[in-house]
Design a protein around this motif. Structure first.
Motif, mmCIF file in Angstrom:
data_model
loop_
_atom_site.group_PDB
_atom_site.id
_atom_site.type_symbol
_atom_site.label_atom_id
_atom_site.label_comp_id
_atom_site.label_asym_id
_atom_site.label_seq_id
_atom_site.Cartn_x
_atom_site.Cartn_y
_atom_site.Cartn_z
ATOM 1 N N GLN A 132 31.492 27.243 38.981
ATOM 2 C CA GLN A 132 30.184 27.220 39.615
ATOM 3 C C GLN A 132 30.277 26.890 41.107
ATOM 4 O O GLN A 132 29.537 27.445 41.921
ATOM 5 N N GLY B 219 29.352 29.869 43.577
ATOM 6 C CA GLY B 219 28.049 29.587 44.157
ATOM 7 C C GLY B 219 27.988 29.841 45.648
ATOM 8 O O GLY B 219 26.898 29.895 46.222
ATOM 9 N N LEU C 109 27.519 38.600 43.841
ATOM 10 C CA LEU C 109 28.257 38.434 42.595
ATOM 11 C C LEU C 109 27.687 39.401 41.569
ATOM 12 O O LEU C 109 26.494 39.372 41.266
ATOM 13 N N ILE D 77 25.082 30.189 34.716
ATOM 14 C CA ILE D 77 25.069 31.305 35.667
ATOM 15 C C ILE D 77 23.643 31.683 36.069
ATOM 16 O O ILE D 77 23.451 32.388 37.064
ATOM 17 N N GLN E 141 21.711 29.828 37.469
ATOM 18 C CA GLN E 141 21.425 29.094 38.698
ATOM 19 C C GLN E 141 21.799 29.872 39.950
ATOM 20 O O GLN E 141 21.434 29.491 41.053
ATOM 21 N N PHE E 142 22.548 30.992 39.799
ATOM 22 C CA PHE E 142 22.958 31.771 40.959
ATOM 23 C C PHE E 142 21.774 32.548 41.530
ATOM 24 O O PHE E 142 20.887 32.993 40.803
ATOM 25 N N GLN E 143 21.806 32.724 42.827
ATOM 26 C CA GLN E 143 20.824 33.556 43.504
ATOM 27 C C GLN E 143 21.387 34.974 43.599
ATOM 28 O O GLN E 143 22.323 35.231 44.339
ATOM 29 N N MET E 144 20.834 35.905 42.826
ATOM 30 C CA MET E 144 21.329 37.280 42.786
ATOM 31 C C MET E 144 20.218 38.250 43.159
ATOM 32 O O MET E 144 19.034 37.992 42.929
#
Length: 461
Positions: A333, A337, A342, A358, A360-363
């Protein structure tokens, strides 16, 4: 009368000469000036692509011609003559024709810098062809019929910086030599970009790049390589996709401190093991797409340090799209991060408590549209970023303790019931006297087997 005939002859000659230039071919060519802001305002860009009649009348180039595109124009042989003769032309496109031969003086272009001969039928190129274009910096010979260096040598091209040889069957000719050997293809040591995809190369011997002092980009895709080779330490871009390479390790990338882009798509690898990518300290982009055997990505793939402190982690883009990964270690992470992009789409993700992090990722939307659960069945094809946290449960956390917890409770209850039944039988079953309490045996022996049925009269007071 004679003077009039002479005048008419001169006028006809002038008109004929004027009509022979490419820019005077109506409907066949388009001529433009000043395509780029930094260019000379008088440079001409001539586009005769798909013009089958542009070369039929042996037209010539105007004196300020900078680029000429004759792609898909039906050319078969480039003959010596005024057709391609210019002191100003720097870019020439001849791709997608039927060219089988170029005569030694066919390219009289002393200032030519870029030449595209891809998608033709060339089997040989006389070294004399290159003697008239010694300033060439870019050469594309992809998708021709070359098979050996005996019919293709680059010795005269001292300024060549980039060469593309894709889809020519020269792999067998490279078993005992290399592209830079003076007794072989003879590429100059100034070369910086080489593309040799689809040439039937099965092995790269240890000295293959020994004379490539300044090579920066290497594309060696769609070959028959089963293992990585000794990679030049000067590389900044490497693409080894579409090869049956089965394993990778940190030893494969030792000393590649300048590598910024690495593409390893559609290989035969099953895992990215611990410390495999640790030597790549300058890596900015990593593509690991379409690896249909890839089921494990180690938490230590980038090394131990980045898990605790990712300040020196240079990677910006990572794609693991369309592989066979089921989960990722939560310890990733921290480094992941920090990525600007990603892509985890198209894997067989098992959506449980180990994968919930996952979310929590900004995609970007394009990178999670196909980021979906594969298992458990109840969540199949669900969009991970649209699932609520409560659905990411491990078996022990599901209603009533889950299957494992239910079995444990059932086993305990069974044991308790069995113990209680055994105690009851031990204490209360007739014929088994309770332990520690002796009953008189005479009392039992004096009793009749059947009790009398007569009525006993009450005793008078």
């Amino acid at each position: 009368m004679r003077r009039a005939l002479v005048f008419l002859a001169l006028a006809a000659a002038c008109c004929a000469t004027r009509g022979w230039t490419f820019c005077d071919a109506p409907g066949e060519c388009v001529c433009r000036y000043h395509e780029r802001a930094e260019e000379d305002l008088m440079r001409q860009h001539i586009d005769c692509s798909y013009g089958r009649g542009a070369h039929a009348a042996n037209r010539t180039l105007p004196p300020r011609a900078h680029s000429l595109d004759l792609s898909s124009s039906g050319l078969k042989i480039i003959r010596s003559g005024p057709f391609l003769r210019s002191k100003s032309l720097q870019e020439l496109g001849l791709k997608n024709n039927d060219i089988t031969d170029i005569e030694p003086d066919g390219l009289a272009l002393p200032d030519l810098r870029r030449l595209d001969l891809s998608y033709n039928r060339l089997e040989r190129l006389d070294a004399a062809v290159f003697r008239s274009i010694t300033k060439l910096e870019f050469l594309n010979l992809a998708n021709n019929n070359f098979v050996s260096f005996a019919k293709l040598t680059f010795h005269p091209l001292r300024e060549l910086r980039e060469v593309i040889l894709n889809n020519n069957n020269i792999g067998p000719a490279l078993r005992d030599t290399d592209l830079f050997d003076r007794d072989g293809f003879g590429l100059t040591n100034k070369i910086q970009k080489v593309s040799i995809g689809g040439i039937g190369l099965g092995r790269v011997h240890s000295n293959f790049f020994v004379d490539a002092y300044d090579i920066r980009e290497l594309v060696i895709t769609n070959n028959e390589l089963t293992e990585l080779f000794e990679i030049p330490f000067t590389l900044e871009y490497l693409d080894v996709s579409d090869n049956p390479i089965r394993e990778i390790s940190g030893e494969d990338f030792t000393d590649l401190t300048a590598l910024k882009v690495l593409k390893m798509n559609n290989l035969g690898i099953g895992s990215v093991p611990a410390y495999a990518l640790e030597p790549l300290r300058a890596l900015v982009r990593l593509d690991l797409e379409r690896n249909l055997n890839l089921s494990e990505f180690s938490a230590l793939a980038f090394g131990q340090e980045v898990l605790e402190d990712a300040d020196d982690f240079t990677l910006e883009e990572l794609s693991l799209k369309s592989s066979r990964l089921q989960t990722l270690d939560r310890r990733l992470q921290v480094p992941l991060g920090r990525l600007s992009r990603l892509d985890l789409q198209g894997n067989r993700w098992h959506c449980d408590c180990r994968l919930a992090w996952i979310k929590q990722f900004q995609m970007k939307a394009n990178d999670y549209e196909h980021l979906r659960c594969y298992t458990p069945k109840s969540l199949f094809n669900s969009k991970i970023f649209e699932l609520k946290e409560k659905y990411f449960r491990c078996p022990r956390e599901r209603g009533g303790g889950g299957v494992g917890s239910g079995m444990a409770v059932g086993l305990i209850a069974f044991c308790m019931f069995s113990s209680a039944a055994a105690l009851w039988l031990f204490w209360y079953l007739p014929g088994c006297p309770p332990r520690g309490r002796a009953l008189p045996t005479a009392a039992y022996s004096a009793l009749p087997l059947h009790a009398p049925t007569a009525t006993i009269a009450p005793t008078a007071l």
